[in-house]
Design a protein around this motif. Structure first.
Motif, short mmCIF file in Angstrom:
data_model
loop_
_atom_site.label_atom_id
_atom_site.label_comp_id
_atom_site.label_asym_id
_atom_site.label_seq_id
_atom_site.Cartn_x
_atom_site.Cartn_y
_atom_site.Cartn_z
N LEU B 477 27.80 -1.66 -54.96
CA LEU B 477 27.28 -1.79 -53.60
C LEU B 477 28.45 -1.60 -52.65
CD1 LEU B 477 24.99 -4.98 -53.63
CD2 LEU B 477 24.31 -2.59 -53.81
N LYS B 478 28.23 -0.75 -51.66
CA LYS B 478 29.33 -0.47 -50.75
C LYS B 478 28.95 -1.06 -49.38
CE LYS B 478 32.48 3.33 -49.88
NZ LYS B 478 32.72 4.75 -50.03
N ILE B 479 29.63 -2.16 -49.01
CA ILE B 479 29.27 -2.85 -47.76
C ILE B 479 29.65 -1.96 -46.58
CG2 ILE B 479 29.60 -4.93 -46.38
CD1 ILE B 479 30.55 -6.33 -48.93
N ASP B 480 28.71 -1.79 -45.66
CA ASP B 480 28.94 -0.90 -44.53
C ASP B 480 30.06 -1.41 -43.65
OD1 ASP B 480 27.97 1.48 -42.99
OD2 ASP B 480 27.77 -0.07 -41.44
N GLN B 481 30.84 -0.47 -43.14
CA GLN B 481 32.02 -0.84 -42.36
C GLN B 481 31.65 -1.57 -41.07
OE1 GLN B 481 34.30 2.56 -41.06
NE2 GLN B 481 32.49 3.87 -41.20
N SER B 482 30.43 -1.42 -40.58
CA SER B 482 30.05 -2.10 -39.34
C SER B 482 30.10 -3.62 -39.52
CB SER B 482 28.64 -1.66 -38.90
OG SER B 482 27.70 -2.01 -39.88
N PHE B 483 29.80 -4.09 -40.74
CA PHE B 483 29.90 -5.54 -41.01
C PHE B 483 31.35 -5.96 -41.20
CE2 PHE B 483 25.76 -4.23 -42.90
CZ PHE B 483 24.95 -4.81 -41.95
N VAL B 484 32.10 -5.06 -41.89
CA VAL B 484 33.51 -5.37 -42.19
C VAL B 484 34.32 -5.43 -40.90
CG1 VAL B 484 35.58 -4.56 -43.39
CG2 VAL B 484 33.32 -4.33 -44.47
N ASN B 485 34.03 -4.51 -39.96
CA ASN B 485 34.79 -4.43 -38.72
C ASN B 485 34.83 -5.78 -37.99
OD1 ASN B 485 35.32 -1.78 -39.05
ND2 ASN B 485 33.69 -1.02 -37.70
N ASN B 486 33.69 -6.44 -37.95
CA ASN B 486 33.59 -7.65 -37.13
C ASN B 486 33.53 -8.95 -37.91
OD1 ASN B 486 33.42 -6.02 -34.78
ND2 ASN B 486 31.26 -5.63 -35.26
N MET B 487 33.69 -8.88 -39.21
CA MET B 487 33.42 -10.09 -40.01
C MET B 487 34.44 -11.21 -39.73
SD MET B 487 34.59 -8.77 -43.75
CE MET B 487 36.27 -8.24 -44.03
N CYS B 488 35.60 -10.82 -39.24
CA CYS B 488 36.59 -11.86 -38.98
C CYS B 488 36.36 -12.52 -37.61
CB CYS B 488 38.01 -11.29 -39.05
SG CYS B 488 38.40 -10.79 -40.72
N SER B 489 35.58 -11.86 -36.76
CA SER B 489 35.34 -12.44 -35.44
C SER B 489 33.88 -12.87 -35.27
CB SER B 489 35.71 -11.42 -34.36
OG SER B 489 34.98 -10.22 -34.58
N ASN B 490 33.02 -12.30 -36.05
CA ASN B 490 31.60 -12.61 -35.90
C ASN B 490 31.09 -13.33 -37.15
OD1 ASN B 490 28.77 -12.52 -35.80
ND2 ASN B 490 28.76 -10.60 -34.65
#
Lengths: 140, 560
Positions: B477-490
């Motif tokens: 499963l390849k987690i979409d970068q849109s989640f990765v981009n903000n995961m530390c702030s959101n």
């Protein structure tokens, strides 16, 4: 012409109205009498052609008319028509028969004219139903 | 008197005389008698002759009478024959007349039928000339005619009107994968739904292919058109049941408004078409109003399409490779092949700038084959150069995946390049996998049976059925970068990333996060027990030669 056309229709309606018992045999007798007259003039094939065309045109209103087969033999043809009528309510059968006769005579009138068509109908059915109409024709 | 004077003297004489006389008389009488008898006989003979004549005459008369009777009989016979002949001729004439009448009636009825058929055919031809055969909707010609009339009326009455250009999203995939019969039924279903959204005064037409148009001749303002567009999007969002398939299809809509966006039919249609492309570029399944600056982009897009067609021949495409890292060991375990277009005038173009155009014009198939061949070729070359074997991943578009030659192409490429299937990974999006799950399942198993790795790309952005996820032979499963981009702030994104990792673990799938840009992100993922990572933090996409050098130096990638 329009008046004549309506008068012929009235002849047919009157003849059908003379059969209040909703008797299918009486309804078919009109066909047999008319067929005898017309076949003597235009032959079997001429009658068949007119009849088939009338069936086809009537089917747009009553799809069950003539749906079972397309027999070219006069006796079978009317036997099939009788079966068609018997499977319907008397009112439906009467309405369909009226339309079929009107359609048939409409086509015939378009070929040989109103006056001759009416004369043939009078010959076939007698003048009872059309006495008034005949006088009207004569006055024309 | 003389006899009296001679009485005395002549008495005897007289007697004698008398006697003589008597004798004479007797003789005379005898003679007379004889004469009389003769005469009588003669008379008798004559009478007999007469009688004989009369008899002859009578016989003659009888003969004449007999002849007359015969004549009469003959004449009667002739009359009868003549009458019979006339009757026979009359009957023949009647039969001929009856036959002639019959022929005339039959011929006239046939002529009626023929005339009716001709009339019906003319009506059909007229309908065909102005309607689409598949959907029964007005065609391009009729729409243009109605639009021209509507523009004239709107001009006279100072009103606005709207033209909507609609193109189904990803319709080609359905057509290519499920066949034209299913595609045609889907088009009919779409046409019906669009009709249901239109008013009586509106015209919905099929332009051809998967393109439809709507003419809204009576709108209060642009918002009226927007309302209609939203209705259409909502109507198409519901699944279409076609045969045994449950198909999902969306539509991109471009809207132009008269008189703001054009004064004639041609311009209105062209601008609505341009706006539709803009809607596609903005993610599909939406609508866009035409704006003047779209035209410039449309021109650029057209230019790209023309250039794309030559790019393969001119070998203007290149592949760049971005490393995939084992988060625990920092080892390079694979690369993702990413296409670039070395445009002769515009420089290096990223896939976002041309892949959607390639999909729309069908060039994605040859381009996809080229990517696969090139990636396998490089992977094999690195192995042959003695570099540590790594997995090379290629993105597969829906159009490629549904293409009937897809599996054969892969087999051919693997055979040509000599790369073992276990070193090839195919990245597929959720939407590809979930569309027609039945055929997807068999294709995925065929690929997995070969040993090819399968990954779900952009996971979390589409709609995945968990039951299919369990059923499909997926490796990663390849987690979409849109989640990765903000995961530390959101926290929400962090929760999603964490949930996906946990779910992947539970399903015994490898989980990789893409778009890692910072050490903080890498650390978070490591804490969450994410297996692998990919992003500029570990290494930007690089040319094949640069990656070979990197692999040569070290199989572990130390973030800079």
């Amino acid at each position: 012409m329009e008046t004549n056309h309506l008068q012929r229709h009235n002849i047919i309606k009157n003849r059908i109205a003379m059969n209040p018992d909703e008797d299918v045999d009486s309804a078919l007798k009109l066909w047999e009498q008319m067929a005898t007259e017309i076949i003597s003039i235009v032959g079997e094939s001429g009658f068949n052609s007119l009849y088939s065309r009338s069936i086809f045109l009537t089917q747009s209103t009553f799809p069950w008319v003539g749906a079972r087969s397309k027999s070219q033999i006069t006796e079978q043809r009317f036997a099939e028509l009788k079966m068609d009528f018997e499977e319907q309510t008397p009112a439906q059968a009467r309405e369909a028969n009226c339309l079929l006769l009107i359609t048939f005579t409409d086509i015939l009138a378009s070929l040989i004219g109103e006056q001759l068509t009416t004369t043939i109908l009078n010959s076939a059915w007698g003048n009872n139903a059309s006495g008034k109409t005949s006088k009207e024709f004569k006055n024309e | 008197m003389d006899n009296d004077s001679n009485d005395g003297a002549s008495g005897i004489g007289d007697l004698h005389q008398l006697d003589a006389s008597n004798q004479h008389k007797a003789k005379l009488a005898t003679v007379l008698n004889d004469n009389g008898a003769l005469l009588s006989r003669e008379k008798l003979v004559t009478a007999r002759e007469d009688t004989a004549h009369m008899r002859e005459n009578a016989a003659g008369l009888r003969e004449e009478a007999a002849q007359l009777r015969e004549g009469t009989a003959t004449s009667r016979e002739q009359e009868i024959r003549a009458a019979e002949t006339i009757q026979s001729a009359s009957d023949d004439q009647m039969i001929k007349l009856q036959q002639a009448n019959a022929h005339l009636v039959v011929a006239t009825i046939e002529a009626h039928k023929l005339a009716e058929q001709i009339e019906a055919t003319k009506v059909q031809l007229d309908h065909l000339a102005h309607h689409d055969v598949l959907t029964g909707l007005p065609n391009r010609t009729l729409l243009q005619d109605r639009l021209s009339q509507a523009i004239e009326a709107a001009c006279r009455q100072g009103r606005q009107l709207a033209v909507m250009y609609m193109d189904l999203d990803q319709f080609k995939h359905i057509n290519d994968s499920l066949g034209h019969a299913v595609g045609d039924k889907l088009l009919q279903s779409v046409a019906q739904r669009l009709m249901d959204c239109a008013r009586h005064s509106d015209t919905i037409s099929r332009q051809g292919g998967d393109e439809f148009m709507a003419l809204l001749p009576y709108i209060e303002n642009a918002q009226g058109a927007a309302l209609c567009a939203r209705k259409m999007l909502a109507a198409l969002a519901l699944p279409h049941r076609i045969d045994q398939h449950e198909l999902h299809i969306s539509v991109s809509i471009g809207i132009s408004i008269y008189p703001d966006d054009g004064r004639n039919a041609e311009t209105q249609i062209k601008n609505a078409d341009t706006a539709m492309y803009h809607a596609k570029e903005s993610g599909r399944n939406n609508y866009k109003f035409f704006k003047q600056d779209m035209n410039d982009r449309a021109v650029q897009r057209q230019s790209i399409e023309v250039s794309l067609r030559r790019a393969l021949e001119r070998q203007e495409f290149v592949l760049h490779y971005q490393p995939k890292i084992n988060l625990k060991s920092s080892a390079i375990i694979g690369v993702e092949a990413l296409i670039r277009w070395q445009h002769p005038e515009q420089g290096l173009l990223l896939p976002e700038q041309f892949i959607s155009i390639a999909e729309d014009c069908g060039l994605i198939l040859p381009i996809g084959r080229w990517v696969l061949r090139e990636a396998c070729f490089h992977a094999r070359s690195w192995q042959q150069a003695g570099l540590p074997p790594i997995i090379v991943a290629a993105n597969i578009s829906a159009l490629e995946f549904r293409n009937k030659d897809f599996l054969n192409n892969i087999l051919e490429v693997l055979e040509e390049t000599g790369l073992e299937p276990r070193y090839l990974e195919l990245e597929l999006t959720e939407s590809i996998l979930m569309q027609d799950a039945g055929s997807t399942d068999s294709m995925l198993h065929a690929l997995a049976d070969l040993g090819i790795k399968l990954a779900i790309d952009d996971f979390g952005t589409g709609y995945s059925s968990l039951s299919y996820l369990r059923k499909f032979p997926i490796n990663t499963l390849k987690i979409d970068q849109s989640f990765v981009n903000n995961m530390c702030s959101n926290p929400d994104d962090a929760a999603i990333v964490s949930a996906v990792i946990n779910m992947g673990k539970s399903l015994k799938l490898c989980v990789i996060a893409e778009g890692i840009e910072s050490s903080e992100q890498a650390a978070f993922l490591l804490v969450q027990h994410c297996d692998e990572g990919q992003g500029n933090y570990f290494g930007s996409p690089m040319e094949a030669g640069a990656l070979a050098t990197l692999l040569q130096v070290s199989v572990t990638l130390i973030p800079n």
